[in-house]
Design a protein around this motif. Structure first.
Motif, PDB file in Angstrom:
ATOM      1  N   CYS A 358       0.868  -1.184   0.000  1.00 27.03           N
ATOM      2  CA  CYS A 358       0.000   0.000   0.000  1.00 27.03           C
ATOM      3  C   CYS A 358       0.898   1.225   0.000  1.00 27.03           C
ATOM      4  CB  CYS A 358      -0.914  -0.016   1.235  1.00 27.03           C
ATOM      5  SG  CYS A 358      -1.941   1.469   1.410  1.00 27.03           S
ATOM      6  N   CYS A 362      -2.357   2.340   5.227  1.00 31.59           N
ATOM      7  CA  CYS A 362      -2.947   1.019   5.413  1.00 31.59           C
ATOM      8  C   CYS A 362      -3.937   1.091   6.575  1.00 31.59           C
ATOM      9  CB  CYS A 362      -1.862  -0.010   5.701  1.00 31.59           C
ATOM     10  SG  CYS A 362      -2.504  -1.672   6.066  1.00 31.59           S
ATOM     11  N   CYS A 390      -6.769   0.124   1.725  1.00 31.01           N
ATOM     12  CA  CYS A 390      -5.602   0.960   1.412  1.00 31.01           C
ATOM     13  C   CYS A 390      -6.102   2.301   0.886  1.00 31.01           C
ATOM     14  CB  CYS A 390      -4.727   0.278   0.360  1.00 31.01           C
ATOM     15  SG  CYS A 390      -3.283   1.263  -0.141  1.00 31.01           S
TER      16      CYS A 390
END
Length: 575
Positions: A358, A362, A390
């Motif tokens: 990500c 996150c 994400c």
């Protein structure tokens, strides 16, 4: 209310006052010949009764105290008010409120004088239906011919305090601007007394931003524009200093100079990130309201034709869905979390179908280091694979939930959170807000720069959207990660304000440059020509003497704008 209806209402109250006065004589059957004369209206009473707004009511109480924290800006620091003239008072709400504004509240007062409870009154102007939900409120007014009939024949300064009332009854914080009330020719010399408010000094020091007033519209508009620009530069200096103070506080610096902030900022970013900060910017920008330009031109140029729009190179945002020929219709606005069928500048939140990297925040769990620490749900930059959602910085189409500036095609109606925008590829006629470069084709060469300068002195700005992202440097412990992530999160507020400061500075600098050019090209010659016709006119001689003071103040203000722009760009150079 309609103009004729308002005048009838004013005459009704004057007639009622006369009848009550006559009815208050003694009981001896006197016919009224020895009755007391009609009590003259004060300047504040006359303004309250003579300024006519659509559907307005007069409430015999002081303006209510604020009950909320909503802040306003007055899009116009100074206006000249005369009998049988028109004008407009505009307000900008600083942030999008949860409730619609339903009324503008206005109260007049003499500077330095306090009005006691029971003696004051205020005007309630309903917000027009087509402005409900907007952060821009425009109230047009006309002035009755009776404004000065009970007033001394002079020029006075009056403050107007404005607030907004919202659907839930909340009253905003008030904002104050200035009216120059000119009764010099239409007032009554028999009404002058020691109880009158002090007459305005119409030959002030222009280098100090004081009033210079000649009763020649083209001349006075230039001096007024210079004063309003000076006040706008003062506000901008204050806004910039607040940004610098906030940034310095976040860096734990004792001083808030731009160069010290830049050095400390650069060091912190270098110590905590692998590749520095990256920024996505959704800059909504600042706009000039076409009606504000039109009204400013009205006060300068009596001979120009009606002006319903201004040429605009950029985006023109209108209240309705009507766009000029050849304009592309768009729907734009800020979304907290929503669906956007066009481009999303800000962040896009997607649910990961499987654990993976990500590049933003996150929200869930992280297989590597996260600012939240071990065994805690992650809500920040993830050094490993992310499981859950994400939220990534984005300036493109979003397949998930958009939080940021949405820009989508808008041939039909726009959603509740999006506003109709007309994007022009070439200068077009704008009847709303011009997000770009507004210009004027109508009006005299002397009045066009003055009108644009007055409108730009209080531009309508919408906040930019800033999205910062970064990756941690190797070996950074959890506490250091958490502290740095919190600091970056706190940067969004002052950076948004900094971008607005720079946008306003750019427009003020443009206005100041055009105004100074008009002074050398047209204004000096215009004053000289008027003095040739009437060399003994004291007001014109004052204006001639004060032209150099106006130029001195303008050059100082342009220098201040340059320094503000340099400070802002120095800080942004670290991103």
């Amino acid at each position: 209310m309609p103009r004729e209806t308002a005048r009838m209402t004013t005459r009704f109250f004057l007639l009622l006052s006369l009848l009550l006065t006559l009815a208050c004589g003694d009981d001896s059957g006197d016919t009224g010949q020895d009755s007391a004369p009609i009590e003259k209206r004060t300047l504040v009473q006359s303004l309250t009764e003579s300024m006519e707004f659509d559907q307005a009511d007069i409430v015999q109480k002081l303006l209510p105290d604020p009950s909320g924290t909503m802040r306003l800006q007055s899009l116009g620091d100074e206006q000249t008010v005369q009998p049988d003239a028109d004008g407009m008072m505009s307000l900008k709400i600083d942030s999008q409120p949860d409730q619609d504004a339903i009324a503008t509240l206005l109260q007049f007062s003499i500077p330095g004088e306090e009005v006691s409870e029971g003696e004051g009154s205020h005007i309630v102007v309903p917000v027009p239906e087509d402005q409900r939900g907007s952060t821009l409120i425009e109230n047009e007014y006309s002035v009755d011919t009776a404004l000065c009939q009970d007033i001394c024949d002079d020029v006075f300064e009056v403050e107007v305090k404005q607030a907004l009332e919202f659907e839930d009854g909340e009253i905003s914080l008030p904002v104050t601007s200035t009216l120059i009330v000119d009764c010099a020719e239409t007032g009554d010399p028999e009404r002058c007394s020691d109880d009158d408010p002090p007459a305005l000094d119409t030959c002030g020091d222009a280098s100090e931003g004081e009033v210079v007033y000649t009763r020649r519209r083209e001349i006075d508009s230039h001096f007024s524009a210079a004063r309003q620009l000076a006040r706008a530069v003062d506000r901008l200096d204050n806004d910039l200093q607040e940004v610098l103070d906030e940034l310095a506080g976040g860096l734990e610096l004792d001083a808030s100079a731009a160069d010290g902030i830049s050095d400390a900022w650069s060091m912190r970013v270098t110590d905590h990130t692998a590749d520095g900060l990256e920024m996505l910017l959704g800059e909504q920008g600042c706009a000039v309201a076409s009606r504000a330009v039109s009204r400013a031109l009205d006060q300068c140029d009596a001979d120009r034709p009606d002006l319903s729009s201004v040429p605009c190179e950029g985006e023109c945002r209108v209240r309705a869905s009507e766009c000029s020929d050849g304009a592309e219709e768009r729907c734009k606005g800020l979304l907290e979390q929503g669906s956007c069928d066009g481009s999303c500048t800000g962040s896009c939140t997607v649910t990961l179908s499987e654990d993976g990297p990500c590049m933003g925040t996150c929200i869930g769990s992280c297989s590597g280091e996260c600012p939240a620490g071990e065994d805690e749900p992650c809500d920040g930059p993830c050094a490993g694979d992310c499981s859950g959602e994400c939220r990534e910085p984005l300036a493109d189409s979003c397949d998930g939930v958009c939080s940021g500036l949405c820009d989508e095609a808008g041939a039909g109606e726009c959603g509740d959170d999006l506003a109709k925008t007309c994007v022009t590829s070439a200068p077009g006629e704008c009847q709303g807000l011009c997000f770009g470069v507004a210009s004027l084709e109508e009006g005299s060469e002397l009045c066009k720069p003055a009108a644009l300068a007055i409108a730009r002195a209080r531009v309508f700005c919408e906040p930019a959207l800033v999205q910062l992202s970064f990756g941690f440097t190797d070996g950074l412990d959890g506490d250091a990660q958490a502290d740095f992530a919190a600091w970056v999160s706190d940067l969004n507020g002052p950076l948004v304000e900094l971008f607005q400061v720079l946008a306003v500075a750019d427009r003020l600098a443009r206005a100041g440059g055009e105004l100074e050019q008009a002074r050398t090209d047209h204004l000096e010659d215009a004053v000289d020509a008027l003095l040739d016709d009437d060399p003994e006119d004291e007001a014109l001689r004052c204006a001639q003497d004060q032209l150099s003071g106006m130029a001195t103040r303008m050059m100082e203000d342009l220098s201040r704008l340059g320094r503000a722009q340099d400070d802002g760009m120095l800080i942004l150079s670290d991103i």
